[in-house]
Scaffold this motif. Sequence first.
Motif, PDB file in Angstrom:
ATOM      1  N   ARG A  39       0.835  -1.205   0.000  1.00  0.00           N
ATOM      2  CA  ARG A  39       0.000   0.000   0.000  1.00  0.00           C
ATOM      3  C   ARG A  39       0.868   1.253   0.000  1.00  0.00           C
ATOM      4  O   ARG A  39       1.976   1.272   0.544  1.00  0.00           O
ATOM      5  CB  ARG A  39      -0.911   0.028   1.223  1.00  0.00           C
ATOM      6  N   GLN A  40       0.305   2.290  -0.566  1.00  0.00           N
ATOM      7  CA  GLN A  40       0.978   3.586  -0.652  1.00  0.00           C
ATOM      8  C   GLN A  40       1.408   4.086   0.718  1.00  0.00           C
ATOM      9  O   GLN A  40       2.472   4.697   0.856  1.00  0.00           O
ATOM     10  CB  GLN A  40       0.032   4.586  -1.316  1.00  0.00           C
ATOM     11  N   ASP A  41       0.610   3.835   1.761  1.00  0.00           N
ATOM     12  CA  ASP A  41       0.912   4.375   3.079  1.00  0.00           C
ATOM     13  C   ASP A  41       1.913   3.539   3.866  1.00  0.00           C
ATOM     14  O   ASP A  41       2.193   3.826   5.027  1.00  0.00           O
ATOM     15  CB  ASP A  41      -0.369   4.564   3.890  1.00  0.00           C
ATOM     16  N   GLN A  42       2.479   2.503   3.226  1.00  0.00           N
ATOM     17  CA  GLN A  42       3.525   1.736   3.898  1.00  0.00           C
ATOM     18  C   GLN A  42       4.873   2.448   3.864  1.00  0.00           C
ATOM     19  O   GLN A  42       5.795   2.064   4.598  1.00  0.00           O
ATOM     20  CB  GLN A  42       3.673   0.347   3.272  1.00  0.00           C
ATOM     21  N   VAL A  43       5.005   3.457   2.994  1.00  0.00           N
ATOM     22  CA  VAL A  43       6.233   4.246   2.902  1.00  0.00           C
ATOM     23  C   VAL A  43       5.855   5.717   2.883  1.00  0.00           C
ATOM     24  O   VAL A  43       4.676   6.072   2.731  1.00  0.00           O
ATOM     25  CB  VAL A  43       7.053   3.877   1.644  1.00  0.00           C
ATOM     26  N   ASP A  44       6.840   6.577   3.022  1.00  0.00           N
ATOM     27  CA  ASP A  44       6.563   8.008   3.003  1.00  0.00           C
ATOM     28  C   ASP A  44       6.177   8.472   1.604  1.00  0.00           C
ATOM     29  O   ASP A  44       6.439   7.794   0.597  1.00  0.00           O
ATOM     30  CB  ASP A  44       7.782   8.790   3.496  1.00  0.00           C
ATOM     31  N   ALA A  45       5.554   9.637   1.520  1.00  0.00           N
ATOM     32  CA  ALA A  45       5.006  10.134   0.254  1.00  0.00           C
ATOM     33  C   ALA A  45       6.072  10.331  -0.804  1.00  0.00           C
ATOM     34  O   ALA A  45       5.851  10.043  -1.988  1.00  0.00           O
ATOM     35  CB  ALA A  45       4.242  11.443   0.494  1.00  0.00           C
ATOM     36  N   THR A  46       7.247  10.809  -0.420  1.00  0.00           N
ATOM     37  CA  THR A  46       8.305  11.052  -1.402  1.00  0.00           C
ATOM     38  C   THR A  46       8.813   9.747  -1.993  1.00  0.00           C
ATOM     39  O   THR A  46       9.027   9.632  -3.206  1.00  0.00           O
ATOM     40  CB  THR A  46       9.464  11.827  -0.762  1.00  0.00           C
ATOM     41  N   THR A  47       9.003   8.737  -1.145  1.00  0.00           N
ATOM     42  CA  THR A  47       9.469   7.438  -1.634  1.00  0.00           C
ATOM     43  C   THR A  47       8.468   6.851  -2.625  1.00  0.00           C
ATOM     44  O   THR A  47       8.853   6.341  -3.685  1.00  0.00           O
ATOM     45  CB  THR A  47       9.677   6.481  -0.454  1.00  0.00           C
ATOM     46  N   TRP A  48       7.182   6.896  -2.290  1.00  0.00           N
ATOM     47  CA  TRP A  48       6.155   6.352  -3.188  1.00  0.00           C
ATOM     48  C   TRP A  48       6.133   7.111  -4.510  1.00  0.00           C
ATOM     49  O   TRP A  48       6.086   6.507  -5.579  1.00  0.00           O
ATOM     50  CB  TRP A  48       4.789   6.400  -2.520  1.00  0.00           C
ATOM     51  N   LYS A  49       6.187   8.423  -4.439  1.00  0.00           N
ATOM     52  CA  LYS A  49       6.148   9.234  -5.659  1.00  0.00           C
ATOM     53  C   LYS A  49       7.349   8.922  -6.539  1.00  0.00           C
ATOM     54  O   LYS A  49       7.201   8.719  -7.758  1.00  0.00           O
ATOM     55  CB  LYS A  49       6.130  10.721  -5.305  1.00  0.00           C
ATOM     56  N   ASN A  50       8.538   8.856  -5.968  1.00  0.00           N
ATOM     57  CA  ASN A  50       9.735   8.580  -6.764  1.00  0.00           C
ATOM     58  C   ASN A  50       9.677   7.207  -7.420  1.00  0.00           C
ATOM     59  O   ASN A  50      10.215   7.005  -8.511  1.00  0.00           O
ATOM     60  CB  ASN A  50      10.987   8.686  -5.889  1.00  0.00           C
ATOM     61  N   ALA A  51       9.026   6.259  -6.744  1.00  0.00           N
ATOM     62  CA  ALA A  51       8.978   4.895  -7.256  1.00  0.00           C
ATOM     63  C   ALA A  51       7.860   4.655  -8.258  1.00  0.00           C
ATOM     64  O   ALA A  51       7.934   3.698  -9.031  1.00  0.00           O
ATOM     65  CB  ALA A  51       8.831   3.911  -6.094  1.00  0.00           C
ATOM     66  N   THR A  52       6.821   5.495  -8.266  1.00  0.00           N
ATOM     67  CA  THR A  52       5.639   5.191  -9.081  1.00  0.00           C
ATOM     68  C   THR A  52       5.160   6.321  -9.979  1.00  0.00           C
ATOM     69  O   THR A  52       4.256   6.097 -10.789  1.00  0.00           O
ATOM     70  CB  THR A  52       4.458   4.777  -8.172  1.00  0.00           C
ATOM     71  N   ASP A  53       5.724   7.501  -9.877  1.00  0.00           N
ATOM     72  CA  ASP A  53       5.205   8.641 -10.644  1.00  0.00           C
ATOM     73  C   ASP A  53       5.832   8.698 -12.040  1.00  0.00           C
ATOM     74  O   ASP A  53       6.394   9.710 -12.454  1.00  0.00           O
ATOM     75  CB  ASP A  53       5.466   9.947  -9.889  1.00  0.00           C
ATOM     76  N   HIS A  54       5.749   7.574 -12.762  1.00  0.00           N
ATOM     77  CA  HIS A  54       6.318   7.467 -14.099  1.00  0.00           C
ATOM     78  C   HIS A  54       5.918   6.117 -14.678  1.00  0.00           C
ATOM     79  O   HIS A  54       5.302   5.290 -13.993  1.00  0.00           O
ATOM     80  CB  HIS A  54       7.850   7.587 -14.057  1.00  0.00           C
ATOM     81  N   GLY A  55       6.259   5.904 -15.944  1.00  0.00           N
ATOM     82  CA  GLY A  55       5.990   4.626 -16.561  1.00  0.00           C
ATOM     83  C   GLY A  55       7.003   3.562 -16.168  1.00  0.00           C
ATOM     84  O   GLY A  55       8.028   3.845 -15.519  1.00  0.00           O
ATOM     85  N   PHE A  56       6.709   2.323 -16.590  1.00  0.00           N
ATOM     86  CA  PHE A  56       7.585   1.183 -16.352  1.00  0.00           C
ATOM     87  C   PHE A  56       7.780   0.409 -17.650  1.00  0.00           C
ATOM     88  O   PHE A  56       6.983   0.520 -18.583  1.00  0.00           O
ATOM     89  CB  PHE A  56       6.969   0.243 -15.306  1.00  0.00           C
ATOM     90  N   PHE A  57       8.859  -0.371 -17.713  1.00  0.00           N
ATOM     91  CA  PHE A  57       9.033  -1.344 -18.779  1.00  0.00           C
ATOM     92  C   PHE A  57       9.080  -2.734 -18.169  1.00  0.00           C
ATOM     93  O   PHE A  57       9.422  -2.911 -17.002  1.00  0.00           O
ATOM     94  CB  PHE A  57      10.270  -1.052 -19.635  1.00  0.00           C
ATOM     95  N   VAL A  58       8.697  -3.745 -18.975  1.00  0.00           N
ATOM     96  CA  VAL A  58       8.526  -5.113 -18.502  1.00  0.00           C
ATOM     97  C   VAL A  58       9.701  -5.965 -18.955  1.00  0.00           C
ATOM     98  O   VAL A  58      10.216  -5.798 -20.071  1.00  0.00           O
ATOM     99  CB  VAL A  58       7.197  -5.697 -19.026  1.00  0.00           C
TER     100      VAL A  58
END
Length: 461
Positions: free
Chosen positions: A251-270
């Motif tokens: 869940r998003q609230d398992q880490v701080d807001a900055t960590t979540w944003k840095n890890a998910t605020d973009h696309g991914f490749f498989v």
Amino acid sequence: MTNGVLTTGVLVTGALAAAALVTLPVTMRAQATPQAPAAGWTQVFADDFDGGAGSRVDPAKWQYTTGTSYPGGPARFGTGEIETMTDSTRNVALDGSGHLRITPQRDAGGQWTSGRIETVRTDFQPPANGTLRVESRIQMPNVTGEAAKGYWPAFWALGAPFRGNWWNWPGIGELDIMENVQGLNNVWSTVHCGTSPGGPCNETTGIGGQRACPDTACQAGFHTYALEWDRGVSPNQLRFSVDNVTYHTVRQDQVDATTWKNATDHGFFVILNVAMGGGFPDAFGGGPTAATQPGVPMVVDYVHVLSRGGGTPPTTPTTPPNSGKRDAYGRIEAETADTLTGLATEPSADAGGGQNLAKAKNGQWALYRNVDFGATAARQFTGRVASGATGGVSGLVEVRLDHATAAPIGSFAIAGTGGWQSWKTVPANIAGVAGKHDVYLTFTSGQPAPFVSLNWFTFGH
């Protein structure tokens, strides 16, 4: 891909998330037949690996990663794995029956080779308030016991900013949908984020879960491994499942807001690969050894990416990436970049429609390989840009040749144009350039906010 030492890692974590049944958007198929998405889902990407026996993967969808590291990146991919990745059909090939086979091989000298392929696209992420599902139906290498020592098959995704940087892990996010080692009847899933070692995501272990494969063993048959990334709930969730059973949720609230944003605020490749040896196998007895059996493939039935809710993204890129020669004097569509660092695409309201690069900000860049300027030097660069930046936010669109950190040969400044889909054509002078070059467009600003979107560009004499 995780391991538990060096720069990427997962070891056996604590108690498993409670298992719960979920509805799959597509059903498992008995044969290699393309499946239509279930109601409410839109297909974003699909490869059912239908092709002749011994043929290569579709280059419009996949690219090979070869050698023992990314160029300039951590040795042994940062995991300690010992194989050399190749694009040989001995290691990566279709089987003619609707499957992809990634097969580790050992030569007479005891050296291992294997295969690693990655999607060309780097823009897989949920729409706002929607859900993205990334799934694959896979049979793990059918080998167990001493013969399986060192085997490390995986189906996973990395954040787009990693491509071309290679040193920003784990902050940019890693989503391990399926990992297995040593032929054990077990599937692991892990989220990597934050800083390493330690940090909010417990690196190099990450935030992980595990369970046995339902019904038949992981190695004995096909199972469907999936990630659902849900931005439609608060806090956001990353849910991992095998054959309808969700066994791990982050869940998003398992880490701080900055960590979540840095890890998910973009696309991914498989990524699909089979490594040999490394930190994760080391945690379960090591290998490979002389008893390890080569030539046992991970068999992949399909890879599908689906989306629902929110503003659903297009089913495929409007213009596929161009892997051949580009004409410097023709219009080069911005979304056809070979590599995007942190950048995303979106539908364009500009004349002609299609896609554009959306809301670039300081430090991001796009790479366009093999641009042919010919024998007569080009001296002008023109970009089609838009900006909804306000409050004095502005920046430079720069042209660099052959390396992202080379000195710019020219640039133009851009500030607000009246909106993110309010387009204008901006020219700039550049130092004379002839011949063939890789062109990097870099985006530089003194402010952290986005300052420009780019639809297309071209060069002139």
